[in-house]
Design a protein around this motif. Structure first.
Motif: not given
Length: 180
Positions: A114-134
């Motif tokens: 109604g007032f914004a053009d924000e388009l969100v692309h939604l993805f599903e991930t595969g297998t997750l591997t742990e790393g470090k958040a940044a």
């Protein structure tokens, strides 16, 4: 009937770091004129991530516009010219520390047409591997892993209070129930 509103004048009201706001004078389908305040946003990505233990990966963060903390699926803004898949992989690692070698596009949707053009692309991930958040220096998040049942309770208590995360919970619930 053609419902198109033709812009006859456009005025910039605000140019920000994330959004721009413009005032459009438009001609309506009936020939009359009106004004439309439009928020322009570069777009975003969001990720549906499920661990091997069948838990949904989310983040808790404070949202100033709401004046409260909410729990959301990982998400982030597209940088100018950036491919949504690249943004998704970057945001996943920045916010959660996880990495994935596989992304499946689930859907794209407008958040507030109604007032914004924000388009969100939604993805599903595969297998997750742990790393470090940044996370970015102005971003403070806590990674949360929740079962579908726990996430549904968070919706009831309004800890989860945004459409993309509610959609993700329902999507994973349906997906997991169809694989049983």
């Amino acid at each position: 009937m053609d419902f198109t509103e033709k812009t006859i004048n456009k005025q910039s009201l605000y140019q920000g770091k994330i959004i721009d706001v413009n005032l459009h004078d438009v001609t309506l389908p009936n020939g009359k004129t009106s004004k439309r305040e439009i928020v322009n946003h570069p777009g975003a990505v969001a990720l549906i991530c499920v661990t091997e233990e069948k838990k949904l990966v989310m983040v808790r963060q404070y949202r100033k516009a709401l004046e409260k903390e909410i729990v959301e699926i990982p998400a982030g803004k597209l940088e100018k010219g950036e491919d949504p898949e690249d943004t998704a992989k970057r945001e996943l690692e920045e916010e959660t520390g996880y990495q994935t070698d596989y992304l499946k596009k689930v859907a794209s949707f407008y958040t507030s047409p109604g007032f914004a053009d924000e388009l969100v692309h939604l993805f599903e991930t595969g297998t997750l591997t742990e790393g470090k958040a940044a996370t970015d220096e102005d971003e403070f998040v806590e990674v949360i892993e929740a079962t579908i049942e726990e996430a549904e309770k968070m919706i009831e208590t309004e800890e989860i209070h945004d459409a993309k995360t509610m959609f993700a919970v329902q999507y994973i619930k349906q997906k997991l129930s169809s694989t049983r």
